[in-house]
Design an enzyme around this catalytic site. Structure first.
Site, short mmCIF file in Angstrom:
data_model
loop_
_atom_site.label_atom_id
_atom_site.label_comp_id
_atom_site.label_asym_id
_atom_site.label_seq_id
_atom_site.Cartn_x
_atom_site.Cartn_y
_atom_site.Cartn_z
N ASP A 176 0.79 -1.38 0.07
CA ASP A 176 0.02 -0.10 -0.13
C ASP A 176 1.03 1.22 -0.05
OD1 ASP A 176 -2.07 -1.75 0.14
OD2 ASP A 176 -2.43 -1.33 2.53
N1 URA Z 1 -1.23 -5.95 3.85
C1 URA Z 1 -1.70 -4.58 3.79
O1 URA Z 1 -2.80 -4.22 4.39
N2 URA Z 1 -1.05 -3.67 3.16
C2 URA Z 1 0.16 -4.12 2.40
O2 URA Z 1 0.75 -3.11 2.04
C3 URA Z 1 0.75 -5.39 2.51
C4 URA Z 1 -0.25 -6.24 2.98
#
Ligand code: URA
Length: 238
Positions: A102
């Site tokens: 993310d």
């Molecule tokens: N899980 C998440 O919620 N975000 C990420 O960036 C990676 C795994």
């Protein structure tokens, strides 16, 4: 064996028309011999020089310590991408991020221009373990830990594979370590949300047995060795 102009295009940031001109002008050598035929079939392992400089290897494998505020894409009209922040030498070489973190997630990200390797890492069948540390608003309960072990179900009914979660020792904050072997959108945050736990920070520490290099500052990257690439495919539960 591939066409000389195609190999140069894949290994450098020269445009097709620049490559054609350079070859015609006799600026390109293959294994020490000037070659003026753009369509000459050349072995992948041949040493190619352009204007006297050897051009790099076909495939590049990098680890980045991804900073917050960057998106896992090659280009994006609005947001800064992880490819935008690569050093110049890696730009224009078809490098892309392997899988997605993310925008606000930090830590270990692999980037490459080797589609086959990327597929081997992200394929759901590979079940490569990824370890994250989350800063949370509260610790896990014993019940939460066993929910992870059995496989968390999201509110929409999606069932996740078995995973592991544990509270990590910390005096000031709640830290939770999570190991998953799939890569669903917002997976760690959503799994913890099912336990009514909010993630305030998330960092990826490892993929398989490849760990983030602690010497890399956020936004920095470096090449992976062959040994490190192999470590991706060896997993232990943390
Ligand atoms: N899980 C998440 O919620 N975000 C990420 O960036 C990676 C795994």
């Amino acid at each position: 064996m591939h066409r000389l102009d195609k190999i140069i295009a894949a290994r450098s940031s020269y445009s097709r028309s620049e490559i054609k001109k350079l070859i015609k002008r006799g600026e390109v050598s293959v294994d020490g011999e000037v070659c003026k035929a753009a369509d000459k079939r050349v072995n992948e392992s041949a040493e190619i020089t352009v204007c006297g400089r050897a051009i790099g290897e076909r495939y590049i494998y990098l680890m980045m310590n991804k900073p917050e505020g960057t998106v896992c894409a090659v280009s994006d009209g609005r947001e800064k991408t992880v490819v935008d922040i690569l050093p110049e030498e890696y730009k224009g070489r078809g490098i892309f991020p392997v899988g997605r973190l993310d925008k606000d997630t930090t830590g270990l990200l692999i980037l490459t221009n080797d589609g086959e390797l990327a597929h081997r890492i992200t394929s759901p069948r590979a079940e490569i373990k990824k370890y994250y540390i989350a800063e949370t608003d509260k610790p896990l309960t014993e019940e939460n830990i066993s929910m992870f072990e059995q496989g968390i179900s999201f509110r929409d009914g999606t069932k996740c594979k078995k995973a592991q979660a544990k509270n990590l020792k910390s005096d000031e904050k709640n830290l939770v370590g999570v190991t998953i072997s799939e890569g669903r959108f917002h997976q760690v945050k959503k799994m913890l949300a099912v336990c009514d736990i909010k993630v305030t920070k998330l960092t990826r520490i490892s993929i398989g047995n490849l760990y983030i290099d602690v010497k890399l500052n956020k936004g920095e990257c470096r090449k992976l060795s062959n040994i490190e690439i192999n470590q991706i495919f060896f997993s232990n539960f943390n």
